[in-house]
Design a protein around this motif. Structure first.
Motif, PDB file in Angstrom:
ATOM      1  N   ALA A   1       0.905  -1.097   0.383  1.00 45.90           N
ATOM      2  CA  ALA A   1       0.080  -0.347   0.202  1.00 45.90           C
ATOM      3  C   ALA A   1       0.577   1.231   0.087  1.00 45.90           C
ATOM      4  N   GLU A   2       1.919   1.243   1.284  1.00 50.25           N
ATOM      5  CA  GLU A   2       3.196   2.633   1.281  1.00 50.25           C
ATOM      6  C   GLU A   2       3.225   2.345  -1.010  1.00 50.25           C
ATOM      7  N   MET A   3       3.931   1.717  -1.000  1.00 55.09           N
ATOM      8  CA  MET A   3       4.239   1.263  -2.296  1.00 55.09           C
ATOM      9  C   MET A   3       3.535   2.155  -3.471  1.00 55.09           C
ATOM     10  N   VAL A   4       2.613   1.449  -3.578  1.00 53.26           N
ATOM     11  CA  VAL A   4       1.283   2.352  -4.074  1.00 53.26           C
ATOM     12  C   VAL A   4       1.500   3.091  -4.078  1.00 53.26           C
ATOM     13  N   ARG A   5       1.553   3.823  -2.767  1.00 55.44           N
ATOM     14  CA  ARG A   5       0.974   5.491  -3.182  1.00 55.44           C
ATOM     15  C   ARG A   5       2.318   6.250  -3.434  1.00 55.44           C
ATOM     16  N   ALA A   6       3.799   5.695  -3.076  1.00 53.15           N
ATOM     17  CA  ALA A   6       4.766   6.060  -3.633  1.00 53.15           C
ATOM     18  C   ALA A   6       4.980   7.351  -4.594  1.00 53.15           C
ATOM     19  N   LEU A   7       4.642   4.905  -5.735  1.00 56.07           N
ATOM     20  CA  LEU A   7       4.636   5.336  -7.209  1.00 56.07           C
ATOM     21  C   LEU A   7       2.783   6.898  -7.546  1.00 56.07           C
TER      22      LEU A   7
ATOM     23  N   LEU B   1      -2.298   0.237  -9.915  1.00 57.77           N
ATOM     24  CA  LEU B   1      -0.683   0.235 -10.496  1.00 57.77           C
ATOM     25  C   LEU B   1      -1.536  -0.399 -11.865  1.00 57.77           C
ATOM     26  N   LEU B   2      -2.241  -0.731 -12.075  1.00 56.72           N
ATOM     27  CA  LEU B   2      -2.882  -1.165 -13.629  1.00 56.72           C
ATOM     28  C   LEU B   2      -2.561   0.206 -14.882  1.00 56.72           C
ATOM     29  N   SER B   3      -2.502   1.015 -14.315  1.00 57.84           N
ATOM     30  CA  SER B   3      -3.100   2.591 -14.960  1.00 57.84           C
ATOM     31  C   SER B   3      -1.554   3.176 -15.268  1.00 57.84           C
ATOM     32  N   MET B   4      -0.514   2.341 -14.517  1.00 58.13           N
ATOM     33  CA  MET B   4       0.545   3.433 -14.099  1.00 58.13           C
ATOM     34  C   MET B   4       1.767   2.777 -15.255  1.00 58.13           C
ATOM     35  N   ASP B   5       2.582   4.108 -16.085  1.00 53.55           N
ATOM     36  CA  ASP B   5       3.000   3.875 -17.272  1.00 53.55           C
ATOM     37  C   ASP B   5       4.672   3.492 -16.508  1.00 53.55           C
ATOM     38  N   ASN B   6       5.074   3.554 -15.699  1.00 53.18           N
ATOM     39  CA  ASN B   6       6.611   3.173 -15.052  1.00 53.18           C
ATOM     40  C   ASN B   6       6.230   2.258 -14.768  1.00 53.18           C
ATOM     41  N   VAL B   7       5.565   1.329 -14.451  1.00 49.95           N
ATOM     42  CA  VAL B   7       5.677   0.050 -13.679  1.00 49.95           C
ATOM     43  C   VAL B   7       5.662  -0.933 -14.524  1.00 49.95           C
ATOM     44  N   VAL B   8       6.255  -2.302 -14.171  1.00 47.91           N
ATOM     45  CA  VAL B   8       6.249  -3.545 -15.078  1.00 47.91           C
ATOM     46  C   VAL B   8       5.243  -4.371 -14.247  1.00 47.91           C
ATOM     47  N   LEU B   9       4.482  -5.126 -14.902  1.00 44.28           N
ATOM     48  CA  LEU B   9       3.564  -6.256 -13.362  1.00 44.28           C
ATOM     49  C   LEU B   9       3.599  -7.599 -14.473  1.00 44.28           C
ATOM     50  N   THR B  10       4.419  -8.905 -13.635  1.00 39.07           N
ATOM     51  CA  THR B  10       4.231 -10.174 -13.846  1.00 39.07           C
ATOM     52  C   THR B  10       3.054 -10.755 -13.380  1.00 39.07           C
ATOM     53  N   HIS B  11       2.822 -11.630 -13.467  1.00 36.88           N
ATOM     54  CA  HIS B  11       2.017 -12.767 -12.600  1.00 36.88           C
ATOM     55  C   HIS B  11       3.034 -14.049 -11.936  1.00 36.88           C
ATOM     56  N   HIS B  12       4.075 -13.169 -10.860  1.00 38.31           N
ATOM     57  CA  HIS B  12       4.591 -14.573 -10.709  1.00 38.31           C
ATOM     58  C   HIS B  12       5.204 -15.555 -11.380  1.00 38.31           C
ATOM     59  N   VAL B  13       5.730 -14.884 -12.448  1.00 36.82           N
ATOM     60  CA  VAL B  13       5.955 -15.937 -13.387  1.00 36.82           C
ATOM     61  C   VAL B  13       7.940 -16.161 -13.823  1.00 36.82           C
ATOM     62  N   ALA B  14       8.241 -15.759 -12.669  1.00 35.70           N
ATOM     63  CA  ALA B  14       9.880 -15.657 -12.579  1.00 35.70           C
ATOM     64  C   ALA B  14      10.680 -16.450 -13.112  1.00 35.70           C
ATOM     65  N   VAL B  15       9.551 -17.766 -12.338  1.00 36.07           N
ATOM     66  CA  VAL B  15      10.593 -18.848 -12.002  1.00 36.07           C
ATOM     67  C   VAL B  15      10.133 -20.377 -13.078  1.00 36.07           C
ATOM     68  N   SER B  16       8.399 -19.404 -14.289  1.00 37.15           N
ATOM     69  CA  SER B  16       7.845 -20.486 -15.383  1.00 37.15           C
ATOM     70  C   SER B  16       9.127 -20.317 -16.168  1.00 37.15           C
ATOM     71  N   THR B  17       9.178 -21.334 -16.232  1.00 34.12           N
ATOM     72  CA  THR B  17       9.999 -22.296 -18.271  1.00 34.12           C
ATOM     73  C   THR B  17       9.774 -23.460 -18.539  1.00 34.12           C
TER      74      THR B  17
END
Lengths: 332, 332
Positions: free
Chosen positions: B257-263, B286-302
């Protein structure tokens, strides 16, 4: 550095006439200020005139600062219209929009942006490759559309480590890409006109053979008559259905229509493209594909490189006007 | 490797009863086949039952394969309902969903996925950082919306080289991120419980001080009571308005919540987030911000790591059932 005109003034003892400089690109405020301090600027975009009228009215400039991107070509007609020109500075690394033969014949020197952009372009290439393999922007669209809570299955990405990366053009940018990808555990292969003594990467004299052996092709060569469509249908089919193309060179290094067809038909797996054959046009078919990453020729665009470009261009101009060798000559 | 049950059969001379295994995650066909060859699978998701009923009906399993993500917690109630359990295998590296105190008290061993995912997570972290700095997915949206021909001005990105990267948690993943970013010319700083003798990176005992000195904070630590909200409002403000956060740890490592506020308020510059506090929920702002990159916990997914996970889990189970030490014990 001391402005050339100021140095001249020291000797003549009177306010100097600033040398004239053709400016055929938009520059930011800091770049503009640095130029105006040293030169009388003949600003094409500010003039609002058509190019022939603008050049006809220009007062015998000896130098021009030009940029790529298709707006203005430095060809025979351009050089005819500005016969006083003795030096052309490209603010791009590539000089595909400058007719080097015509320049050589008329004794016009050409310099480019040298290595100003190299690390930024290499970083962008690696970022696009991770993105395509790991489906980052595809995941981004998935999240932003609100699909995560609704849809648990999602295609897996592919690991970067162990991938065989075939770099076309192992110049400054290609070498920086190789160095970065080695840190990820990739295997580096390359094609260039000649093998390089300074590297131990496997060399392929043929782009086709490089494609056969590679999981990823990275286009990092200059655009010239030998490299136009260097990635053609045969090369795409040699790369194959699991293969990925990254292009941070020039759009016309790839036969774009064939690449789009190969992507549509699943004959290659994906692409990360910062450049296109007819910028700013992007083939419409690409816009709906989930396995491509498309950026608008921004691999060079960082605020840091913008400042470096200003300093580098001024340094080249100072060298030219004080009769010293150009820092980054393409044609001395 | 020889299936444990098959080894047992060789000695008893009759078809063995396969050991029972609780399976509390979905697995792909190849993983399922490998498990069924060796174990009698008690499959929670296939059962369609509520967890208490499923556990009550399970036939005295000695081992369980579980996953993170909030579906099932291995807590006192879980362990009460499956008192025969002697070992829990997490198919995640993080075991924040397992009550280690309860497991220790009951003599239940815990193993995790070890280093199976480490390089993939490190690669994803670097990809997200390049993306945020160089605005790759923002450029992607710009191109796909057809804005390139219409709008020439576009915000510049920021160079990766020279950036000071503060890594919170220099374990296996954090170290791999550091190694990769060194190849881009970044400066590596870190915070962890203790300084590491094996590295020359500058150590910060305080996350706040690390944030003051860093351009980028990368969250790569485990989630536990000491690291919950380790990035809080103070740390975000210490990072400052040009600072970027990358999180491939756990969502709750950051006070979201604090991070979203800071952004929103521009008190930090951007974020690359693969994990969130209440997955699969992503804060709507976050969904409308252009300065964030959002992925769905896929850093492990190959697809590669999926195969590695199967082999690693089987190897751990084989070790457990043949009385050998676990390969990757969290709680031996």
């Amino acid at each position: 550095m001391a402005p050339a005109a100021a140095t001249a003034a020291k000797w003549s003892g009177k306010p100097p006439a600033l040398p004239s400089l053709l400016l055929i690109r938009r520059v930011d405020a800091s770049f503009a200020a640095a130029l105006r301090q040293r030169f009388r600027i003949l600003d094409f975009f500010a003039s609002g005139e058509p190019l022939p009228a603008f050049l006809a009215a220009a007062e015998a400039p000896r130098a021009a600062v030009v940029m790529g991107g298709g707006v203005v070509r430095v060809d025979a007609a351009f050089l005819d219209a500005a016969p006083s020109l003795r030096c052309v500075f490209s603010t791009a690394a590539g000089v595909d929009f400058i007719d080097l033969g015509e320049c050589a014949r008329r004794g016009v020197a050409v310099a480019n942006s040298g290595r100003v952009y190299s690390t930024d372009v290499a970083d962008h290439a690696v970022g696009m490759l991770i993105d395509v393999l790991r489906r980052v922007t595809a995941a981004e669209r998935f999240v932003r559309r609100g699909l995560w809570p609704l849809q648990r299955d999602y295609p897996l990405g592919s690991k970067l480590g162990g991938k065989r990366i075939g770099i076309i053009g192992l110049g400054n940018i290609g070498s920086l890409i190789a160095k970065r990808l080695e840190a990820f555990g990739c295997v580096i292969y390359y094609n260039s006109r000649k093998p390089k003594d300074s590297v131990s990467y496997r060399y392929f004299p043929s782009v086709h053979d490089l494609a056969v052996e590679s999981d990823v092709l990275v286009v990092a060569c200059a655009l010239n008559k030998d490299t136009r469509h260097i990635v053609n249908m045969d090369v795409l089919d040699a790369l194959g259905k699991d293969g990925i193309i990254i292009n941070i060179g020039r759009g016309a290094n790839i036969d774009e229509a064939e690449m789009v067809r190969a992507l549509k038909e699943g004959r290659i797996a994906g692409a990360g493209l910062d450049v296109f054959e007819n910028e700013p046009e992007v083939p419409a078919e690409l816009l709906s594909m989930d396995n491509v990453v498309l950026t608008h020729h921004v691999a060079v665009s960082t605020s840091e490189s913008r400042g470096d470009l200003r300093d580098h261009t001024i340094a080249n101009l100072e060298a030219f006007f004080s009769g010293k060798p150009l820092l980054t000559p393409v044609l001395p």
